[in-house]
Design an enzyme around this catalytic site. Sequence first.
Site, mmCIF file in Angstrom:
data_model
loop_
_atom_site.group_PDB
_atom_site.id
_atom_site.type_symbol
_atom_site.label_atom_id
_atom_site.label_comp_id
_atom_site.label_asym_id
_atom_site.label_seq_id
_atom_site.Cartn_x
_atom_site.Cartn_y
_atom_site.Cartn_z
ATOM 1 N N HIS A 238 -29.964 19.389 -9.257
ATOM 2 C CA HIS A 238 -29.980 20.521 -8.031
ATOM 3 C C HIS A 238 -30.615 19.809 -6.720
ATOM 4 O O HIS A 238 -31.390 19.024 -6.641
ATOM 5 C CB HIS A 238 -31.222 21.520 -8.686
ATOM 6 N N GLY B 151 14.328 -4.708 -2.037
ATOM 7 C CA GLY B 151 14.674 -5.083 -3.596
ATOM 8 C C GLY B 151 16.047 -4.285 -3.808
ATOM 9 O O GLY B 151 16.162 -3.436 -3.518
ATOM 10 N N VAL C 23 1.338 21.589 0.094
ATOM 11 C CA VAL C 23 -0.067 20.787 0.208
ATOM 12 C C VAL C 23 0.087 20.081 1.406
ATOM 13 O O VAL C 23 -0.878 20.111 2.278
ATOM 14 C CB VAL C 23 0.091 19.987 -1.063
ATOM 15 N N ALA D 276 -0.546 10.011 -5.885
ATOM 16 C CA ALA D 276 -0.564 8.596 -6.019
ATOM 17 C C ALA D 276 -1.416 8.116 -7.161
ATOM 18 O O ALA D 276 -0.977 7.187 -8.110
ATOM 19 C CB ALA D 276 -1.713 8.053 -4.786
ATOM 20 N N GLY E 243 0.708 -1.403 0.182
ATOM 21 C CA GLY E 243 0.093 -0.003 -0.044
ATOM 22 C C GLY E 243 0.665 1.287 0.155
ATOM 23 O O GLY E 243 0.400 2.272 -0.429
ATOM 24 N N GLY E 244 2.193 1.056 0.517
ATOM 25 C CA GLY E 244 3.286 2.194 0.427
ATOM 26 C C GLY E 244 2.727 3.409 1.209
ATOM 27 O O GLY E 244 1.901 3.380 2.075
ATOM 28 N N THR E 245 3.477 4.541 0.786
ATOM 29 C CA THR E 245 3.178 5.684 1.427
ATOM 30 C C THR E 245 1.666 6.053 1.422
ATOM 31 O O THR E 245 1.241 6.694 2.547
ATOM 32 C CB THR E 245 3.986 6.838 0.516
ATOM 33 N N GLY F 194 6.660 24.546 6.537
ATOM 34 C CA GLY F 194 6.454 24.261 5.137
ATOM 35 C C GLY F 194 5.069 24.296 4.850
ATOM 36 O O GLY F 194 4.022 24.121 5.505
ATOM 37 N N GLY F 195 4.758 25.337 3.897
ATOM 38 C CA GLY F 195 3.369 25.630 3.633
ATOM 39 C C GLY F 195 2.795 25.060 2.175
ATOM 40 O O GLY F 195 1.970 25.796 1.445
#
Length: 452
Positions: free
Chosen positions: A439, A113, A180, A315, A38-40, A177-178
Amino acid sequence: MEKYDLIVIGAGPGGYEAALEAARGGMRTALVEAGEVGGTCLWRGCIPTKILLHTAELAKEARQGGPIGLEASDVRVDMAKLDAHKDETIRGMAQGIEGLLKRQKVDLYRGKGRVLGPGRVEVAGETSLELETKEILIAVGSTPAPLPVKGIGLEGVLSSDQILRDPRPYESLIIVGGGVIGMEFATLYGALGCRVTVLEALDSVLANLDREFGQSLRMILKKQGVEIHTSARLEEIRREGEELTCLYTEKGAPAQASAQAVLVAVGRRPNTEGLFASDWAPPMERGRIPADANGRTGLEGLWAIGDVTGGIQLAHAATAQGLNAVACMLGRAPGQRLDVVPSCVYTSPEIATVGLTADEAKKQGIPVQVKKQAMGGNGKTILTRQERSFLKVVTHGETGVILGAQLMCGRATDMIGEFSSAVANGLTLAQLAGVIRPHPTFNEAVWELARS
Ligand SMILES: Cc1cc2nc3c(=O)[nH]c(=O)nc-3n(C[C@H](O)[C@H](O)[C@H](O)COP(=O)(O)OP(=O)(O)OC[C@H]3O[C@@H](n4cnc5c(N)ncnc54)[C@H](O)[C@@H]3O)c2cc1C
């Protein structure tokens, strides 16, 4: 020795989706993962942040619900329970992916790996083994980049990995850090009632997106008590009793801020250290493996996708690039459009963008027309009490073809799909104007803008 058609190194959203696609296409496929399937994205990125944000936003809305008849002013978030819920959700999703891999007969190897040479991969796990293959796909992703300042190693100075592993109900937090990631954490901890201070070295937050996003978000977060300092360069972190103090310069003048914890979110670096055991390695740029939209590295039999390529670090971009790479291996036409990648920020309201901004189009010498729609009159925006919301669409000045869109509104991250399809298929605003939207929805604003 086991022999494969494809060995994928790294089981994030790039790697595992590519492995599944290859197996579906008839390739004998192995997937090598040093950590978690699933990773990061699943364990330290997209999913845990959005799980935490969901609860924090519900709590914030409930707390502010008095005017709409919702009496829940003393609502509080049980961080330990929320953390347990996050872990259980992630484990469930990881099991789901492992089930898919099993069903498609992808062999999963647990271990680190390493590429030994053309068609040769070593897996260093409990025991080491060597595998042979026709193709190697590198999908090893990235990890938080450290910031070389004094005090960075102090207890309480955290990366996004660390804060997500053990999220705590901090009373105060400084975010360095601003971008995302920084702004999503500012939204999260702001909604939890934490006193948040953001230090951003550039002159705006979300500096790589349309300027209006950073300016609007700054105003919205300020109302919630989030302090944002731009042109603010961190110099040193010191421990002072229970708190950490950040010494920084703001527009050149010395300043300082203190909090219980400091989150450093200043970028990511590729996981390529020690990945190649021999001279058989692709050209690299500061550890990244440059590759085209189909994952080609320029070295026969070696492909690279996702964060490790240093391209768009998202992703869905990793997945799309992986699918294209596998299509090429199978001799098929790659089907994913890597030139049109939507990008989202899960703030409140949400931000989403695709294609060109007006400034980018002008820089390319393209004549543009920009249409902007404030959403103050949109029914769904009013009834869900959204903050300042708008959408902007950039079209070609002569043909009317949609070149890009920038949205800041409720469900912007879902709405951007409509504009992604429009940009990818060269639709005009006039074509969007003839399509009925239900709507009341946020999406009606698209129809209103197109007809204006
Ligand atoms: C806090 C945060 C929030 C984010 N939110 C979003 C979001 O909302 N939407 C979005 O699209 N993106 C988001 N991202 C970015 C997204 O997580 C990444 O772009 C995406 O995970 C990249 O996928 P990947 O497959 O390239 O690599 P990764 O997901 O990083 O996976 C790489 C895998 O390779 C493994 N690995 C590394 N080296 C080896 C080796 N030598 N051998 C075997 N295995 C190895 C790692 O353990 C890892 O599991 C977020 C990131 C962060 C940090």
